[in-house]
Design an enzyme around this catalytic site. Structure first.
Site, short mmCIF file in Angstrom:
data_model
loop_
_atom_site.label_atom_id
_atom_site.label_comp_id
_atom_site.label_asym_id
_atom_site.label_seq_id
_atom_site.Cartn_x
_atom_site.Cartn_y
_atom_site.Cartn_z
N GLY A 28 -7.50 -27.21 -2.38
CA GLY A 28 -8.56 -28.05 -2.70
C GLY A 28 -9.40 -28.18 -1.83
CG ASP A 62 -0.21 -4.11 2.54
OD1 ASP A 62 0.17 -3.47 1.74
OD2 ASP A 62 -0.29 -3.57 3.67
CB SER A 99 2.97 1.64 6.22
OG SER A 99 2.05 1.69 7.03
CG HIS A 102 -0.58 0.08 2.56
ND1 HIS A 102 -0.01 -0.90 3.43
CD2 HIS A 102 -0.14 1.37 3.06
CE1 HIS A 102 0.40 -0.38 4.43
NE2 HIS A 102 0.39 1.03 4.29
#
Length: 430
Positions: free
Chosen positions: A234, A102, A177, A72
């Protein structure tokens, strides 16, 4: 005697960088596509462009200039610059990014060598461990905060399909971040990603992506992969509630309950059945379905995982071979054109692989809309990506060629049936 984090900071801080991302945004004219104004301006309406910038942090994990940050921070950026703690700035390129995890891997346009932070073992982290968070909060410059590991295996932190975070009370603020969560050995144990906050500042509830997942992601980037592929199991899973735990004879509510198994998939071949509960992977406890996905992802495609399963109160181990999601039927993507409600929509044949790319259940079948062109008839009538086309004018749609052929007709009334988020919707168009 003087206790200080200073030696640890000197050891690691130079490898934590600032990431500046800029993108050019086209501000679309409100009169675009208006026939009246197009008489005067032609098809090209006057639009304006502007720059949008974002600031985040990153960590150098390779001496050749490989940087890990959050997706981001650099999403859709046209220009990404890396600023080192010593004031040097470099251009960079994106090697790999994934909005679901992210995470993003950047490569500094320089041969280096650069100082790095070694990747640690996030599975060895325990609640109560001392940690440092290093980043650039609010753009004020590199900052170091300290705290402890508050919790492990946190999920439902951010919107998306990744839910396995290290929680810390070390102050993390906007701009942190992509920065590093460092242990007392000077190793990177997480990439700071999110906070819980009412006012935008730190309330002592921060979250980091574990380093063991970062290792797998960086290895994929260094391998030249254009996208990050998760293992195909699966099967679908549900959380184990206290009621389910009592019914299945579990001592507590934990694990991932197998709700369905795809025929011919890895789970069926390994012997998994609905109603069983997976409680561990390679001996590491699994707290919830998100933790199961994380554990299998860190094992990696092409490897075998030992799954501990509880069935009717009895525990047993089975071997599960991890593979990529198969494309059981060619996606055969086609752009629908002509005079019909689907004009401007790109459609494809669903398979487990395409369903995974679109974040749809692996059991989804049929013809799905993968993209809608702006301003097209398909956009105007309200079709959306991930809509499954079930039938048109009473004809079942089993593949893209069937839909393409039927849209060449010109009936006075179009009767369309689609499936959206598990619900059937019938629409009529003239």
């Amino acid at each position: 005697m003087q206790l200080s984090f200073a030696p640890l900071v000197k050891q690691t801080a130079n490898a934590v960088v600032n990431v500046y991302a800029e993108k050019i945004v086209q501000n679309r004219s409100p009169f675009a596509d208006d026939p009246f104004f197009e008489q005067f301006f032609g098809q090209q309406m006057p639009n304006r462009s502007s720059k949008q910038s974002s600031l985040g942090s990153g960590v150098i994990v390779g001496k050749n200039g490989i940087v890990v940050t959050n997706n981001h921070v650099i999403a859709d950026a046209d220009d990404i610059k890396i600023a080192l703690a010593d004031g040097r700035e470099f251009e960079s390129t994106v090697m790999l990014k994934d909005d679901r995890l992210d995470l993003a891997v950047l490569k500094i346009k320089s041969d280096g060598p650069f100082e790095t932070v070694p990747l640690g073992d996030s599975d060895a982290v325990e609640v109560g461990d001392l940690v440092l968070a290093i980043g650039n909060p609010f753009g004020v410059g590199q900052t170091v905060t300290s705290g402890i590991v508050s919790a492990l295996a946190r999920n439902q932190v951010v919107s998306g399909d990744f839910g396995f975070f290290i929680q810390t009370d070390a102050a993390i603020n906007p701009g942190n971040s992509g920065g590093g969560l460092i242990d007392m050995n000077g190793q990177l144990i997480g990439i700071n990603t999110a906070i819980f906050s009412r006012g935008g500042g730190s309330n002592g509830v921060g979250f980091a992506i574990p380093a063991n997942l970062v290792k797998v992601f960086v290895a994929s980037a260094e391998g030249g992969n254009g996208s990050f592929t998760r293992p195909f199991i699966g099967a679908s899973f549900e959380p184990v509630t206290s009621e389910v735990a009592d019914a299945l004879g579990l001592d507590r509510a934990r694990g991932a309950l197998v709700s369905s198994v795809i025929e011919g998939g890895p789970a069926e071949k390994a012997g998994l059945k609905p109603g069983q509960v997976i409680v561990a992977v390679n001996g590491i406890p699994v707290e919830h379905p998100d933790a199961l996905g994380y554990r299998l992802t860190t094992v990696g495609i092409g490897h075998e995982a030992k799954i501990t399963v509880v069935d009717n109160g009895k525990s047993s181990d089975i071997d599960l071979t991890l593979a990529e999601a198969p494309e059981t039927s060619p996606r055969d993507e086609r752009l629908i054109e002509g005079r019909n409600p689907f004009a401007g929509a790109v459609v494809g044949n669903l398979s487990p692989r395409l369903a995974d790319e679109l974040r749809m259940p692996a059991t989804s079948q049929g013809v799905v809309i993968t993209q809608i062109n702006r301003g097209s008839p398909a956009a105007r009538v309200g079709f959306q990506p991930k809509d499954i086309v079930v039938a048109v004018n009473g004809t079942p749609i089993d593949k893209t060629t069937t839909l393409e052929e039927i849209t060449k007709d010109d009936p006075s009334l179009w009767r369309v049936e689609i499936e959206r988020d598990g619900q059937r919707i019938r629409q009529f168009f003239r």
